[in-house]
Design an enzyme around this catalytic site. Structure first.
Site, PDB file in Angstrom:
ATOM      1  CE1 TYR A 136      -0.447  -9.863   2.827  1.00 25.18           C
ATOM      2  CE2 TYR A 136       1.413 -10.232   1.379  1.00 25.18           C
ATOM      3  CZ  TYR A 136       0.906  -9.828   2.606  1.00 25.18           C
ATOM      4  OH  TYR A 136       1.757  -9.387   3.576  1.00 25.18           O
ATOM      5  CE  LYS A 168       2.339  -9.397   6.785  1.00 24.18           C
ATOM      6  NZ  LYS A 168       3.726  -9.754   6.547  1.00 24.18           N
TER       7      LYS A 168
HETATM    8  P1  FBP Z   1       6.190  -5.138   4.740  1.00 19.60           P
HETATM    9  O1  FBP Z   1       5.773  -4.636   6.119  1.00 19.60           O
HETATM   10  O2  FBP Z   1       7.533  -4.629   4.357  1.00 19.60           O
HETATM   11  O3  FBP Z   1       5.103  -4.873   3.723  1.00 19.60           O
HETATM   12  O4  FBP Z   1       6.348  -6.732   4.876  1.00 19.60           O
HETATM   13  C1  FBP Z   1       5.258  -7.575   4.909  1.00 19.60           C
HETATM   14  C2  FBP Z   1       5.256  -8.581   3.769  1.00 19.60           C
HETATM   15  O5  FBP Z   1       4.127  -9.425   3.872  1.00 19.60           O
HETATM   16  C3  FBP Z   1       6.489  -9.463   3.711  1.00 19.60           C
HETATM   17  O6  FBP Z   1       6.356 -10.586   4.528  1.00 19.60           O
HETATM   18  C4  FBP Z   1       6.562  -9.771   2.242  1.00 19.60           C
HETATM   19  O7  FBP Z   1       7.846  -9.989   1.786  1.00 19.60           O
HETATM   20  C5  FBP Z   1       6.023  -8.529   1.597  1.00 19.60           C
HETATM   21  O8  FBP Z   1       5.176  -7.908   2.527  1.00 19.60           O
HETATM   22  C6  FBP Z   1       5.266  -8.875   0.341  1.00 19.60           C
HETATM   23  O9  FBP Z   1       4.768  -7.719  -0.232  1.00 19.60           O
HETATM   24  P2  FBP Z   1       4.192  -7.752  -1.716  1.00 19.60           P
HETATM   25  O10 FBP Z   1       3.263  -8.930  -1.791  1.00 19.60           O
HETATM   26  O11 FBP Z   1       3.490  -6.451  -1.847  1.00 19.60           O
HETATM   27  O12 FBP Z   1       5.347  -7.903  -2.617  1.00 19.60           O
END
Ligand code: FBP
Length: 245
Positions: A136, A168
């Site tokens: 991310y 992911k």
């Molecule tokens: P979602 O499909 O609800 O986006 O979940 C994926 C995820 O990676 C979760 O594992 C995590 O809690 C969330 O998104 C984190 O999202 P962000 O970094 O935007 O808070």
């Protein structure tokens, strides 16, 4: 993984977002585990606490993916760090078939997370389980470009360079740019992230486009368990991912 494809149900939001994402139904881990165990998913992603208190004693068939690091969003840190809270060994004791770890690519603390993930990969490899990197982009260096092709393909390539079996990635907005991300990831398999709840039409289109671009599946949370009928969404997702529709 099942037949080269994967569909994970993510449920680590209580740590990442507090209770903001939940209603009376989704706040109960048992309800989410029932969805995860419906036969449509290849895994459920949990932090260790819910794995220990709900998954372990529940006799579930769905494989467990333990998320090894996490943080709250209370600090609104511009340069986030997600600390490792669970070891590969603990995850295996809990019954994990795979582990997950977030790297905030671009954060001032990315080096620490890269080192932690490297060690986790090695331990997971030795134990014969898969380590999945949540790649991310975050932090001032990438502010406003977190979902750009340029930055996300860098994050994807980082996953390959680090030897991740699977990563992911957030969706980059269209099939063409996502196929560049998949190319950047090379032999590292790519799952697409769901993100905030959106209309079912847009959501399913995104999943279809990500798969056409070469993703092997998806890791979805909110778009499944915030839906009016989570099992109907899960069934359709399963059909899309396994190319049954
Ligand atoms: P979602 O499909 O609800 O986006 O979940 C994926 C995820 O990676 C979760 O594992 C995590 O809690 C969330 O998104 C984190 O999202 P962000 O970094 O935007 O808070």
């Amino acid at each position: 993984m099942k037949n080269g494809r994967s569909l994970l149900l993510a449920y680590d939001h209580g740590m990442e977002h507090g209770t903001a994402d939940f209603d009376d139904r989704s706040i109960d881990p048992k309800k989410i585990l029932a969805i995860a165990d419906s036969g449509y998913f290849t895994g459920v992603v949990l932090q260790k606490g819910i794995a220990e208190k709900y998954y372990q004693s529940g006799g579930y068939r769905v494989p467990l993916v333990v998320k090894l690091n996490g943080k709250t969003n209370l600090l609104k840190d511009e340069e986030p760090y997600s600390a490792q809270l669970c070891t590969v060994d603990e995850a295996i004791q809990l019954g994990a078939a795979a582990v997950g770890y977030t790297i905030y690519v671009g954060s001032q603390h990315e080096e620490r997370m890269m080192k932690e993930f490297s060690k986790i990969e090695q331990e997971a490899d030795r134990a014969g389980i898969v380590a999945i990197g949540w790649m991310y982009p975050r932090g001032k260096a990438v502010a406003g470009r977190e979902e750009s092709k340029e930055v996300l393909s860098y994050a994807a390539r980082l996953g390959l360079e680090m030897g991740a079996e699977m990563i992911k990635l957030p969706y980059s907005g269209d099939e063409e740019s996502f196929s560049w991300l998949v190319k950047a990831a090379g032999r590292t398999k790519v799952l697409v992230q769901g993100g905030k709840q959106t209309s079912e039409k847009l959501f399913f289109q995104m999943i279809k486009d990500a798969l056409k671009a070469g993703a092997v599946g998806a890791a979805i949370g909110r778009n499944v368990w915030q839906a009016k009928n989570p099992l109907a969404v899960a069934e359709k997702l399963h059909k899309i991912i396994y190319k049954l529709i």
